[in-house]
Design a protein around this motif. Structure first.
Motif, PDB file in Angstrom:
ATOM      1  N   PRO A 156       0.849  -1.187   0.000  1.00 53.67           N
ATOM      2  CA  PRO A 156       0.000   0.000   0.000  1.00 53.67           C
ATOM      3  C   PRO A 156       0.891   1.245   0.000  1.00 53.67           C
ATOM      4  O   PRO A 156       1.600   1.487   0.978  1.00 53.67           O
ATOM      5  N   LYS A 204       0.566   4.314   0.410  1.00 52.02           N
ATOM      6  CA  LYS A 204       0.418   5.418   1.366  1.00 52.02           C
ATOM      7  C   LYS A 204       1.449   5.330   2.500  1.00 52.02           C
ATOM      8  O   LYS A 204       1.749   6.320   3.161  1.00 52.02           O
ATOM      9  N   VAL A 205       1.994   4.155   2.737  1.00 48.74           N
ATOM     10  CA  VAL A 205       2.954   3.956   3.820  1.00 48.74           C
ATOM     11  C   VAL A 205       4.257   4.724   3.554  1.00 48.74           C
ATOM     12  O   VAL A 205       4.892   5.252   4.467  1.00 48.74           O
ATOM     13  N   GLU A 251      -1.002  -1.114  -3.995  1.00 52.24           N
ATOM     14  CA  GLU A 251      -2.347  -0.709  -3.603  1.00 52.24           C
ATOM     15  C   GLU A 251      -2.389   0.799  -3.528  1.00 52.24           C
ATOM     16  O   GLU A 251      -1.443   1.435  -3.062  1.00 52.24           O
ATOM     17  N   ASN A 304      -8.285   0.950  -3.366  1.00 54.63           N
ATOM     18  CA  ASN A 304      -9.123   1.206  -2.197  1.00 54.63           C
ATOM     19  C   ASN A 304      -9.435   2.689  -2.093  1.00 54.63           C
ATOM     20  O   ASN A 304      -9.149   3.459  -3.000  1.00 54.63           O
ATOM     21  N   ARG A 308     -15.079  -4.496   0.336  1.00 53.36           N
ATOM     22  CA  ARG A 308     -14.463  -4.386   1.658  1.00 53.36           C
ATOM     23  C   ARG A 308     -15.523  -4.611   2.715  1.00 53.36           C
ATOM     24  O   ARG A 308     -16.513  -3.895   2.784  1.00 53.36           O
ATOM     25  N   HIS A 367      -9.748  -4.725   6.305  1.00 52.64           N
ATOM     26  CA  HIS A 367      -8.528  -4.153   6.884  1.00 52.64           C
ATOM     27  C   HIS A 367      -8.951  -3.609   8.238  1.00 52.64           C
ATOM     28  O   HIS A 367      -9.819  -2.759   8.309  1.00 52.64           O
ATOM     29  N   SER A 371      -4.089  -0.412  11.651  1.00 56.03           N
ATOM     30  CA  SER A 371      -2.644  -0.538  11.527  1.00 56.03           C
ATOM     31  C   SER A 371      -2.009  -0.841  12.884  1.00 56.03           C
ATOM     32  O   SER A 371      -2.634  -0.629  13.926  1.00 56.03           O
ATOM     33  N   GLY A 425      -3.873  -4.892   5.783  1.00 49.51           N
ATOM     34  CA  GLY A 425      -2.552  -4.689   6.405  1.00 49.51           C
ATOM     35  C   GLY A 425      -2.653  -4.874   7.904  1.00 49.51           C
ATOM     36  O   GLY A 425      -3.432  -5.690   8.381  1.00 49.51           O
ATOM     37  N   GLY A 426      -1.859  -4.111   8.636  1.00 54.56           N
ATOM     38  CA  GLY A 426      -1.988  -4.108  10.081  1.00 54.56           C
ATOM     39  C   GLY A 426      -0.898  -4.847  10.836  1.00 54.56           C
ATOM     40  O   GLY A 426      -0.844  -4.793  12.066  1.00 54.56           O
ATOM     41  N   GLU A 432      -2.023  -6.682   2.485  1.00 57.03           N
ATOM     42  CA  GLU A 432      -1.621  -5.312   2.172  1.00 57.03           C
ATOM     43  C   GLU A 432      -0.752  -4.760   3.290  1.00 57.03           C
ATOM     44  O   GLU A 432      -0.891  -3.611   3.688  1.00 57.03           O
ATOM     45  N   ALA A 433       0.132  -5.590   3.832  1.00 55.79           N
ATOM     46  CA  ALA A 433       0.976  -5.132   4.929  1.00 55.79           C
ATOM     47  C   ALA A 433       1.951  -4.079   4.395  1.00 55.79           C
ATOM     48  O   ALA A 433       2.669  -4.334   3.433  1.00 55.79           O
ATOM     49  N   GLY A 434       1.953  -2.921   4.993  1.00 52.97           N
ATOM     50  CA  GLY A 434       2.811  -1.854   4.511  1.00 52.97           C
ATOM     51  C   GLY A 434       3.890  -1.491   5.515  1.00 52.97           C
ATOM     52  O   GLY A 434       5.084  -1.438   5.204  1.00 52.97           O
ATOM     53  N   ARG A 435       3.464  -1.282   6.758  1.00 53.58           N
ATOM     54  CA  ARG A 435       4.394  -0.868   7.806  1.00 53.58           C
ATOM     55  C   ARG A 435       5.570  -1.833   7.918  1.00 53.58           C
ATOM     56  O   ARG A 435       6.727  -1.427   7.991  1.00 53.58           O
ATOM     57  N   TYR A 437       5.296   5.603   7.187  1.00 56.60           N
ATOM     58  CA  TYR A 437       4.470   6.747   7.570  1.00 56.60           C
ATOM     59  C   TYR A 437       5.281   7.979   8.012  1.00 56.60           C
ATOM     60  O   TYR A 437       5.030   9.076   7.521  1.00 56.60           O
TER      61      TYR A 437
HETATM   62  C1  LIG Z   1      -3.209   1.781   5.604  1.00 54.63           C
HETATM   63  C2  LIG Z   1      -3.736   0.599   4.929  1.00 54.63           C
HETATM   64  C3  LIG Z   1      -2.930  -0.530   4.780  1.00 54.63           C
HETATM   65  C4  LIG Z   1      -1.539  -0.641   5.361  1.00 54.63           C
HETATM   66  O1  LIG Z   1      -1.582  -0.906   6.717  1.00 54.63           O
HETATM   67  P1  LIG Z   1      -0.235  -1.286   7.531  1.00 54.63           P
HETATM   68  O2  LIG Z   1      -0.653  -1.208   8.920  1.00 54.63           O
HETATM   69  O3  LIG Z   1       0.784  -0.281   7.168  1.00 54.63           O
HETATM   70  O4  LIG Z   1       0.166  -2.640   7.132  1.00 54.63           O
HETATM   71  C5  LIG Z   1      -3.446  -1.588   4.086  1.00 54.63           C
HETATM   72  N1  LIG Z   1      -4.697  -1.560   3.558  1.00 54.63           N
HETATM   73  C6  LIG Z   1      -5.492  -0.483   3.691  1.00 54.63           C
HETATM   74  C7  LIG Z   1      -6.838  -0.499   3.108  1.00 54.63           C
HETATM   75  C8  LIG Z   1      -5.053   0.627   4.386  1.00 54.63           C
HETATM   76  O5  LIG Z   1      -5.849   1.668   4.533  1.00 54.63           O
END
Ligand SMILES: *Cc1c(COP(=O)(O)O)cnc(C)c1O
Length: 631
Positions: free
Chosen positions: A98, A100-101, A123, A147, A197, A247, A250, A286-287, A335-338, A535
Motif C-alpha cells: 500500500p 500510502k505507507v 495498492e 481502495n 471491503r 482491513h 494498523s 494490512g496491520g 496489504e501489509a505496509g508498515r 508513515y
Molecule cells: C493503511 C492501509 C494498509 C496498510 O496498513 P499497515 O498497517 O501499514 O500494514 C493496508 N490496507 C489499507 C486499506 C489501508 O488503509
C-alpha cells in the motif's frame, strides 16, 4: 562495573526491536545489516555519516537503505510461499504494497523491483496514488488494488488501467460506489474485477482498533454486502466479484485480535463461496505491527508476534475454515505496509546541549528580615542527613510550593525566589547522591532521578521527522551511533527545535520498559532515530517551516572496499522552498530587503560596504537548509 557491547544491546534493547538488522561491532559502532540477518554484511552507520558529511551534506539526514526494502519484500513473500507449500494450501499468494505507507518514487520502484519474482503488486487509496501505481506497477500478473473513496474520475482511471492490461481490482468501500463503478465501466466499455471491503464485527486492537466493528469508517456491513450481490446479479455482473477485502487497522499489537478477525473474514469468504460467487482472492488487509518498543507484549508500541507468526495464522486459519466449509482455497492477498517499509530508513542528527550558563547556586544572606520560607529552606539544607532525607524532601517540596504563592502575593523578592529554586534543586541532588547505594529507596526519591535529568535538544522537528510520536504517542527507538563499548553516563530528555512544547520524544525503549530519558555518552552526540521508514517519512509537516531532510540512498556492494556505495543524495528543502509553498516569493523578499538596506545606506545609517554584506547574507540564508547549522 565493566561495560561491553552486550550491555549496550540490552540498554537500548537493540536485540529486541532490531534483532535482524542492527548490531554493534568491536569498535562500539552501531552497524546496520541491510540484507536482513546479522550474519550478512554489516555497515557502520557512523562511517556512512562521516562520508556524507565529507561531501558537505548537513545534518539532519535521512539514510535510506534500499536493500532493507528488498529484504522485507522477500521475507514476506518467502514466508507466505513456504507456509503455503508446507500446509498444503491450494491457493497462491499475491501480496500488494500500500503506497500510502511511503510513496517516495525510489521506495516504490525498489519494492516493485524486489517483488517482480513474486508477482507482488501495489495498492492505492487516492487519485494521486492511483496515478502512481498505474505508471509503476507494470507487471500484468501483479495486482493493482484500488481502495479509498472513489469518484468518477478515479473509476475512469481504473478502467484506463484495465485497458493498459493491468490486473486491476476496484474495491467497493461504500454501497454507492458499486452503482458508480458499473456506470463508469459501461461508459468506458471495459470490465474491471471488483472487490468488496467488509466491515467485520470483531473488534481489533491497538491505536486504530476502530477500523473494524460498528464504528468503522470504511467497509460494508453484511447486509450491505448482501444487497451488493443482489445488485450485481440484477446487472448480470456477479462474475466480476473476485476479491473479498477487510482491513482492521494498523499496528495491531495483539495476535489474538488478528486471529479473531481472520476467522470472521474467512467464514464470510466461505459463506460467499457457498452462494456460488466466483471470489478468487482473500485480501486480509494490512496491520502487521512493528515491535517499536521491543517488549513482546501488547503495550508500549510493541507487538506480541512477528511477521512469521502472522503469515502462519493467515494460511492455517483460512485453510481450516475453507476445508470445514468444503469450499475452494482462494489466493491470499495481504496489504501489509508498515512491516515492509519501517526498517529501511533512519534519521541521523545531532543532540546538543543548550550551551548552558554555568548553573550557579544563588547565595543569600540570612538576616532578621529574610522571609521565613528562605530561612526554613536554609535550615533544611543544613539538617539534611541519611536519617531524615525523606522528611527533608517533603518539607522542601512544601516550601517550594508555598513560595509560588508568596511570590504572587508580593512578599517574596525575585532573589529570594531564585534562592529557593536552586536550593530545592541542591537538596534533591544531594538526596540522590546519598541514597545511590541504598538497598531500599522510596519510589518518590527514585523518580527524582528522572525529574532532574537535563533537557537536551535534537536538531530536527518531530512534526517533520517523527510525527507519530507526537500524534499517537508512538515510541521510536533513538540511540547513539558510536561509543557503545563505553557505559553511557549521561541521561537526558530529548526535545526538538520547534517552538512547540509538544515537540519532544516522550519515551524510549529501555531494559524494563519505556522510559522518559535517553542514556548518552556526553552532552553532544550523533544519534539515529530508527524505524522511520513507514508513515513517518511521508506524513511529516512543515511546522515552524522546518522542511524535508537531506536524503542519502545507500546500497550494499560486496565488491566495494567499504561494502556499500551512495547511489544518490537528494537535497532537502531550502528556506526558499518552504517559503514558496506558503505563497512567498523569495526573489521579491530579497528585493524588499535590498530596498530597505539601500534607504538606510542613503540616510547614512549603514555604511555602503556593510549594507551590501547584509543584503548578501539575507540572500544566502534564504537559500540555506531550514535546520540548525551546528556541524
Ligand atoms: C493503511 C492501509 C494498509 C496498510 O496498513 P499497515 O498497517 O501499514 O500494514 C493496508 N490496507 C489499507 C486499506 C489501508 O488503509
Amino acid at each position: 562495573m565493566k561495560w561491553d557491547i552486550s550491555d549496550s544491546l540490552e540498554e537500548y534493547q537493540i536485540h529486541r526491536w532490531a534483532s535482524d538488522f542492527l548490531s554493534i561491532n568491536q569498535e562500539g559502532d552501531l552497524c546496520i545489516h541491510p540484507l536482513g540477518d546479522l550474519k550478512s554484511t554489516p555497515l557502520s552507520i557512523m562511517k556512512i555519516v562521516n562520508e556524507v558529511r565529507s561531501k558537505k551534506v548537513k545534518l539532519p539526514v535521512v539514510l535510506r537503505f534500499h536493500d532493507l526494502l528488498h529484504t522485507q519484500v522477500k521475507k514476506c513473500n518467502d514466508y507466505f510461499f513456504k507456509t503455503i507449500e508446507q500446509s498444503g494450501f491450494q491457493g497462491s499468494y499475491f501480496g500488494v504494497y500500500p503506497i500510502k505507507v511511503n510513496q517516495l518514487r525510489e521506495v516504490v520502484e525498489e519494492i516493485v523491483d524486489a517483488g517482480k519474482a513474486y508477482n507482488y503488486g501495489l495498492e492505492a487509496g487516492s487519485k494521486a496514488e492511483l496515478l502512481s501505481i498505474l505508471a509503476y506497477n507494470d507487471n500484468p500478473k501483479a495486482l493493482s488494488i484500488l481502495n479509498g473513496y472513489k469518484d468518477k474520475e478515479y473509476l475512469k482511471l481504473a478502467c484506463l488501467g484495465k485497458k493498459l492490461g493491468r490486473n486491476i481490482v476496484i474495491v467497493v468501500e461504500k454501497p454507492g460506489e458499486l452503482d458508480l463503478a458499473l456506470e463508469v465501466m459501461q461508459e468506458m466499455q471495459v470490465e474491471c474485477d471488483l472487490g468488496i471491503r467488509a466491515k467485520l464485527n470483531t473488534e481489533s486492537s491497538g491505536p486504530w482498533k476502530d477500523s473494524s466493528g460498528d464504528k468503522a469508517k470504511f467497509g460494508l456491513s453484511f447486509h450491505e454486502i448482501y444487497n451488493c450481490i443482489e445488485k450485481l446479479k440484477s446487472h448480470h455482473k456477479e462474475h466480476l466479484f473476485k476479491l473479498l477485502h477487510f482491513h482492521v487497522g494498523s499496528q495491531i499489537p495483539d495476535i489474538r485480535s488478528i486471529k479473531e478477525c481472520l476467522l470472521e473474514g474467512a467464514r464470510l469468504y466461505a459463506e460467499l463461496k457457498k452462494l456460488g460467487l466466483p471470489i478468487e482472492y482473500f485480501d486480509a488487509g494490512g496491520g502487521v505491527g512493528i515491535n517499536y518498543g521491543g517488549l513482546k507484549s501488547t503495550t508500549g508500541s510493541s507487538t506480541n508476534y512477528d511477521l512469521k507468526d502472522y503469515v502462519s495464522d493467515v494460511v492455517y486459519i483460512l485453510k481450516d475454515v475453507c476445508d470445514q466449509a468444503q469450499v475452494a482455497h482462494p489466493h491470499i492477498v495481504n496489504e501489509a505496509g508498515r512491516v515492509i517499509a519501517a526498517k529501511h530508513s533512519c534519521v541521523v542528527t545531532q543532540v546538543f546541549a543548550d550551551d548552558e550558563m554555568e548553573d550557579k547556586r544563588i547565595e543569600i544572606e540570612i538576616t532578621q528580615d529574610t522571609h521565613h520560607l528562605v530561612k526554613n529552606m536554609a535550615e533544611l539544607e543544613n539538617d539534611l542527613s541519611l536519617s531524615n532525607y525523606l522528611d527533608v524532601y517533603y518539607d522542601a517540596l512544601m516550601i517550594k510550593q508555598e513560595s509560588i504563592h508568596a511570590f504572587k502575593l508580593g512578599v517574596l523578592s525575585l532573589k529570594e525566589k531564585a534562592y529557593l529554586e536552586t536550593s530545592f534543586q541542591y537538596i534533591c541532588e544531594r538526596i540522590l547522591m546519598m541514597t545511590k547505594n541504598l538497598k531500599y529507596v522510596p519510589q518518590e526519591i527514585k523518580e527524582l532521578e528522572t525529574e532532574l535529568t537535563a533537557n537536551r535538544f535534537v536538531n530536527l522537528s518531530i512534526f517533520q521527522s517523527a510525527p507519530d510520536t507526537w500524534a499517537i504517542n508512538q515510541m521510536l527507538p533513538v540511540l547513539p551511533l558510536e561509543g557503545h563499548h563505553k557505559k553511557p553516563d549521561y541521561y537526558c530528555r530529548l526535545a526538538d527545535i520547534t517552538c512547540d512544547s509538544d515537540g519532544k520524544f516522550k519515551e524510549f525503549p529501555g531494559p524494563s520498559g519505556p522510559r522518559p530519558y535517553l542514556p548518552l555518552h556526553g552532552k553532544k552526540e550523533i544519534i539515529g532515530i530508527f524505524l522511520t521508514g513507514a508513515y513517518q517519512d511521508v506524513m511529516g509537516d512543515m511546522h515552524n517551516l522546518f522542511g524535508r531532510l537531506n536524503e542519502v540512498h545507500i546500497f550494499v556492494d560486496e565488491n566495494d572496499p567499504d561494502q556499500y556505495y551512495i547511489e544518490e543524495i537528494i537535497p532537502g528543502n531550502r528556506c526558499a522552498d518552504v517559503l514558496k509553498i506558503m505563497q512567498y516569493n523569495p526573489k521579491e523578499m530579497c528585493a524588499k530587503i535590498k530596498k530597505t538596506v539601500d534607504c538606510r545606506i542613503k540616510s547614512g545609517d549603514i555604511p555602503s560596504r556593510k549594507g551590501v554584506e547584509l543584503t548578501d547574507f539575507y540572500e544566502k540564508m534564504i537559500y540555506s537548509y531550514t535546520y540548525l547549522n551546528i556541524d
